[in-house]
Each structure stands twice: as structure tokens, then as C-alpha cells.
Enzyme design. Structure first.
Site, PDB file in Angstrom:
ATOM      1  N   LYS A 124       0.870  -1.182   0.000  1.00  0.00           N
ATOM      2  CA  LYS A 124       0.000   0.000   0.000  1.00  0.00           C
ATOM      3  C   LYS A 124       0.898   1.220   0.000  1.00  0.00           C
ATOM      4  O   LYS A 124       2.028   1.169   0.505  1.00  0.00           O
ATOM      5  CB  LYS A 124      -0.874   0.016   1.260  1.00  0.00           C
TER       6      LYS A 124
HETATM    7  P1  NAD Z   1     -12.651   7.295  -3.331  1.00  0.00           P
HETATM    8  O1  NAD Z   1     -11.668   8.340  -2.968  1.00  0.00           O
HETATM    9  O2  NAD Z   1     -13.028   7.109  -4.754  1.00  0.00           O
HETATM   10  O3  NAD Z   1     -13.992   7.514  -2.489  1.00  0.00           O
HETATM   11  C1  NAD Z   1     -14.001   7.612  -1.098  1.00  0.00           C
HETATM   12  C2  NAD Z   1     -15.351   8.146  -0.700  1.00  0.00           C
HETATM   13  O4  NAD Z   1     -15.483   8.122   0.720  1.00  0.00           O
HETATM   14  C3  NAD Z   1     -15.578   9.593  -1.136  1.00  0.00           C
HETATM   15  O5  NAD Z   1     -16.906   9.712  -1.601  1.00  0.00           O
HETATM   16  C4  NAD Z   1     -15.392  10.369   0.166  1.00  0.00           C
HETATM   17  O6  NAD Z   1     -16.094  11.588   0.159  1.00  0.00           O
HETATM   18  C5  NAD Z   1     -15.990   9.387   1.132  1.00  0.00           C
HETATM   19  N1  NAD Z   1     -15.652   9.616   2.526  1.00  0.00           N
HETATM   20  C6  NAD Z   1     -14.468   9.912   3.085  1.00  0.00           C
HETATM   21  N2  NAD Z   1     -14.581  10.034   4.407  1.00  0.00           N
HETATM   22  C7  NAD Z   1     -15.874   9.788   4.684  1.00  0.00           C
HETATM   23  C8  NAD Z   1     -16.643   9.756   5.883  1.00  0.00           C
HETATM   24  N3  NAD Z   1     -16.064   9.988   7.067  1.00  0.00           N
HETATM   25  N4  NAD Z   1     -17.965   9.475   5.796  1.00  0.00           N
HETATM   26  C9  NAD Z   1     -18.560   9.230   4.625  1.00  0.00           C
HETATM   27  N5  NAD Z   1     -17.885   9.237   3.461  1.00  0.00           N
HETATM   28  C10 NAD Z   1     -16.569   9.517   3.495  1.00  0.00           C
HETATM   29  O7  NAD Z   1     -12.086   5.937  -2.700  1.00  0.00           O
HETATM   30  P2  NAD Z   1     -12.455   4.454  -3.110  1.00  0.00           P
HETATM   31  O8  NAD Z   1     -11.429   3.993  -4.064  1.00  0.00           O
HETATM   32  O9  NAD Z   1     -13.893   4.358  -3.434  1.00  0.00           O
HETATM   33  O10 NAD Z   1     -12.161   3.701  -1.733  1.00  0.00           O
HETATM   34  C11 NAD Z   1     -13.134   3.593  -0.691  1.00  0.00           C
HETATM   35  C12 NAD Z   1     -12.768   2.442   0.231  1.00  0.00           C
HETATM   36  O11 NAD Z   1     -12.704   1.240  -0.532  1.00  0.00           O
HETATM   37  C13 NAD Z   1     -11.404   2.565   0.914  1.00  0.00           C
HETATM   38  O12 NAD Z   1     -11.468   1.948   2.163  1.00  0.00           O
HETATM   39  C14 NAD Z   1     -10.496   1.749   0.006  1.00  0.00           C
HETATM   40  O13 NAD Z   1      -9.339   1.292   0.660  1.00  0.00           O
HETATM   41  C15 NAD Z   1     -11.431   0.630  -0.362  1.00  0.00           C
HETATM   42  N6  NAD Z   1     -11.084  -0.099  -1.598  1.00  0.00           N
HETATM   43  C16 NAD Z   1     -10.963   0.544  -2.783  1.00  0.00           C
HETATM   44  C17 NAD Z   1     -10.670  -0.195  -3.935  1.00  0.00           C
HETATM   45  C18 NAD Z   1     -10.609   0.432  -5.295  1.00  0.00           C
HETATM   46  O14 NAD Z   1     -10.518  -0.312  -6.283  1.00  0.00           O
HETATM   47  N7  NAD Z   1     -10.685   1.748  -5.435  1.00  0.00           N
HETATM   48  C19 NAD Z   1     -10.471  -1.572  -3.846  1.00  0.00           C
HETATM   49  C20 NAD Z   1     -10.600  -2.202  -2.611  1.00  0.00           C
HETATM   50  C21 NAD Z   1     -10.918  -1.456  -1.494  1.00  0.00           C
END
Ligand code: NAD
Length: 418
Positions: free
Chosen positions: A107
Site C-alpha cells: 500500500k
Molecule cells: P474514493 O476516494 O473514490 O472515495 C471515497 C469516498 O469516501 C468519497 O466519496 C469520500 O467523500 C468518502 N468519505 C471519506 N470520508 C468519509 C466519511 N467519514 N464518511 C462518509 N464518506 C466519506 O475511494 P475508493 O477507491 O472508493 O475507496 C473507498 C474504500 O474502498 C477505501 O477503504 C479503500 O481502501 C477501499 N477499496 C478501494 C478499492 C478500489 O478499487 N478503489 C479496492 C478495494 C478497497
């Protein structure tokens, strides 16, 4: 482990100890499995739009090198630190092993609020971060991808920066790139679609029909928005969504087309509706069939867990549920948990396909990507349920046990320098 600290790292450590106790890993072998192989901290100076120079701290943690290169996302967030990145790298290892991918976990991240940067500053910082990481990443070494606060455009800058220094285009150095420059079809949607696919498997397991069922999604970025969209396409009504700027709830169901059009224009949920505005601290505990936390870690603590009114907890985010909350969920026994390392693994699975396609310069149709992803997701889902049944443990312990066991087995087979 003095280098790593903080609540998220402690959580990863605590979870590992639970698994190690469960399968009886001897104490002397535990550090070898848990201790990240490499942790890199870099200073990233950029010139700001006002002419001043700012320095941001960047990180990359590579957990283990037993199966091939390491793999994992890149997070831009103001409060990111080395301990959190290490925890996320460790979870990636269990996730990749559970899915049977030839990777160790990694990461990366930068301690910066990406929303505070201009597009020029964001590009400058992304290129500087990758430039600092050149000695440590590569298609056979460590392959970054997007995570919170980063996206396809950031991956394009990463690839371009790395490739410029190599003197040739190297698509295999990152995944989650735009399709136009070597990304794969279906990567953008992969994590959210995987979450919905596994939520549907859980509904099927519990005998809940998708049409007429309801869902709530916290976080409306890549994972949350595609989870919500896919669940709606399956027939579920989306009652609530939130991001870091706003929270909306409507028991009749939200209009996702209108919400997506608003987000496409403004980048965030804020300003979409005043009628549907809702208290974000109450969102997770509203009644629904499927609850998808898809934002940050540790949002479901023991108190929230006691108040949950969902049938299925489909963890799109990494680490949304604390170990204390797990104890509450175990005791309640009425919520089916699809644990993070299983639930959101569609993203890394399709990243793996993107890496393979990049190395071979042979690109697949979307149908092929989806078909192969679902085969891996279904296999992992079945293995987790079977292991939970046989060992008499929660789905989370079962999933992590499978992941940890495979890493342990790989390390034992490869051996150690005497
Ligand atoms: P992103 O940046 O596209 O979206 C994150 C979202 O969470 C945004 O809408 C943001 O406004 C919101 N957010 C942040 N803090 C918040 C809070 N306190 N309350 C409510 N909403 C909040 O990120 P993403 O890629 O969608 O990742 C989201 C989660 O999924 C993370 O935990 C990440 O590690 C996990 N994840 C992502 C992927 C991927 O392919 N992008 C894969 C596996 C896991």
C-alpha cells in the site's frame, strides 16, 4: 514493531494474532508473517500555485515478497501515516492470497488532502511521488493502483513518470490506468461490482430476493457509487448514501441517476438535495437489507455494531469494522458479514487481469473480465463459508485464516536463509 503505530496498525496486528492463535502458528514464526518486508518514506516537494514550496510525506509499504511482486493501492488523505499504510498492506496480503493471486500485499499513500490541491499541484505531487518511488516499484517488484483520493488520472501520471525514466512505455507498472493507455475495461467498476456480486451471493444464501430489498452505502467514491449502481441494477432500492460532504436518506429510495449527474458536475454529494439531507452519524444504523461501508476504516465500532439494523454487512471499505465490533456481531449472530478482504477483492482481481494484459499486450473483452472475476469471487466466497462452517468461526476469521495460511505455507516452502 516500533516503526509502525496507530489504531489501524494495532487492529491489523490484533486480527493477525487472533488468526495465529486460531491455527496455532508458533510464536517464533509470527513476526516473519506479520512484519512488513519494506517500508519506504519519501519527501515530496512541489511548487504550489502561489510560488511557495511545500513538502508532503509519501509512503509505500511492501508486506511480503513470497509469491511475486507486491500489489496495492495508493491513498491520498490528510491523516494517512505509515502505520495505516502498513496495516492496509498487510490486509492486501491476506486478500490476494484468499483470491489466489500471485502477489504480496502493498500500500502507498501521501499525507495530503487531495481536495485542497489544484489540478496542476495534484499532477506535480503525483509525478514527484512516483519519481521518488522509481527504485522501489516496477512490474516485477511492486505494482501500485488507485485507492481513496486517487483515480485513473493519477495512475496515468504514475505510468508516464515511470516510463519517462525507463525510456519506454511500461504499462505493467501500475493498474487502474485509463483504458486508452493500457488499462483494462471493467477496472473502474470492478470493486463496486464485486461488492454487489457478493452481496447478492449473501442474499441468495439467506433467501432474500433482490427485488424489494434495500441498501445503504456510506462513501460515494469509486467503490460506493458502483456498489450502489450495481445493487440498484439488481433490483435493490438505495435508501441512503453519504460522502465526506453530505448524507442523503429517503425511505422511498434515492434517484441515483440524478445523484450521479450531480457528482459528475460537482465532484461531491454536497448541494444535491435539502429534502433528503440526513444526519451522517445515523446512516449506518438505519434499517436495510444490505449495508455497504465504502469509505474509511473503523466506522463500525462496538456501539455502532450494537445498533446495526441490516441483514448483510458488505464491507466495500478496508477495515471498516473494529475487532471490538466483531465481538458484538459474533454475539448477535443475526448479521451476515462479507468481510473486506473478500468483499472488495474484485478490485485487485481485475487489477491482476490488467497487469497480465499489460505484460502480454493482449486485451480482453469486458465479458471475459467479468466472467473470470466472478469465478474467483465465487470460489473465494464458497471457501470462506465452508471454512467458517468447518472451524465454527465468523466469516472474517475464516477469510483471514485462509489468507494467512497460504502466506505461511508459501514462506515455509520457500524457506529462509540459514
Ligand atoms: P474514493 O476516494 O473514490 O472515495 C471515497 C469516498 O469516501 C468519497 O466519496 C469520500 O467523500 C468518502 N468519505 C471519506 N470520508 C468519509 C466519511 N467519514 N464518511 C462518509 N464518506 C466519506 O475511494 P475508493 O477507491 O472508493 O475507496 C473507498 C474504500 O474502498 C477505501 O477503504 C479503500 O481502501 C477501499 N477499496 C478501494 C478499492 C478500489 O478499487 N478503489 C479496492 C478495494 C478497497
Amino acid at each position: 514493531m516500533s516503526t509502525f503505530s496507530g489504531a489501524v496498525f494495532k487492529m491489523a496486528e490484533q486480527q493477525f494474532e487472533t488468526i495465529a492463535d486460531h491455527i496455532g502458528i508458533p510464536t517464533h514464526e509470527r513476526a516473519r508473517i506479520l512484519m512488513p518486508k519494506r517500508a519506504i518514506t519519501v519527501a515530496c516537494p512541489i511548487r504550489r500555485d502561489d510560488g511557495t514550496i511545500a513538502v508532503f510525506e509519501g509512503y509505500r509499504v511492501q508486506h511480503h515478497l513470497t509469491f511475486g511482486p507486491t500489489k496495492g493501492g495508493t491513498r491520498y488523505a490528510a491523516n494517512v501515516d505509515l502505520g495505516e499504510i502498513a496495516a492496509l498492506a498487510i490486509w492486501m496480503s491476506w486478500k490476494c492470497a484468499l483470491a489466489g493471486l500471485p502477489y504480496g500485499g502493498a500500500k502507498g499513500g501521501i499525507a495530503v488532502d487531495p481536495y485542497s490541491l489544484s489540478p496542476r499541484e495534484l499532477e506535480g505531487l503525483s509525478r514527484r511521488y512516483m519519481q521518488e518511488m522509481i527504485p522501489f516499484v516496477g512490474p516485477d517488484t511492486d505494482v501500485p493502483a488507485p485507492d481513496m483520493g486517487t483515480n485513473e488520472q493519477v495512475m496515468a501520471w504514475f505510468m508516464d513518470t515511470y516510463s519517462s525514466y525507463q525510456g519506454a512505455t511500461v504499462p505493467g507498472v501500475v493498474t487502474g490506468k485509463p483504458v486508452a493507455i493500457g488499462g483494462t475495461v471493467g477496472r473502474r467498476e470492478a470493486t463496486g461490482r464485486g461488492v454487489a456480486h457478493l452481496a447478492a451471493r449473501a442474499m441468495d444464501h439467506l433467501g432474500i430476493a433482490p427485488s424489494g430489498a434495500t441498501a445503504i452505502v456510506q462513501g460515494y467514491g469509486n467503490v460506493g457509487s458502483y456498489s450502489a449502481r450495481t445493487l440498484q441494477d439488481m433490483g435493490l432500492r438505495i435508501l441512503g448514501v453519504s460522502d465526506h460532504t453530505a448524507c442523503y436518506y429517503d425511505p422511498r429510495g434515492l434517484d441515483l441517476d440524478a445523484i450521479d449527474a450531480h457528482v459528475a458536475k460537482h465532484g461531491v454529494l454536497a448541494g444535491w438535495s435539502s429534502e433528503a439531507a440526513f444526519d451522517p452519524s445515523q446512516l449506518l444504523t438505519q434499517p436495510c437489507d444490505v449495508l455497504v461501508p465504502a469509505a474509511v476504516e473503523r466506522v463500525i465500532d462496538a456501539e455502532v455494531a450494537a445498533g446495526l439494523k441490516c441483514r448483510i454487512l458488505a464491507e466495500g471499505a478496508n477495515g471498516p469494522t473494529t475487532p471490538e465490533a466483531d465481538l458484538v456481531l459474533d454475539e448477535r449472530g443475526d448479521i451476515f458479514v462479507v468481510p473486506d478482504i473478500l468483499c472488495n477483492s474484485g478490485g485487485v482481481i481485475v487489477s491482476y487481469f490488467e497487469w497480465v494484459q499489460g505484460l502480454q499486450r493482449l486485451f480482453w473483452e469486458e465479458e471475459e473480465v467479468t466472467r473470470r472475476t466472478n469465478i474467483i469471487l465465487d470460489r473465494a466466497f464458497n471457501q470462506v463459508l465452508e471454512r467458517a462452517r468447518v472451524d465454527g468461526v465468523s466469516n472474517r476469521i475464516a477469510a483471514m485464516t485462509i489468507g494467512v495460511e497460504r502466506v505461511l505455507d508459501g514462506k515455509r516452502r520457500r524457506g529462509i536463509f540459514p
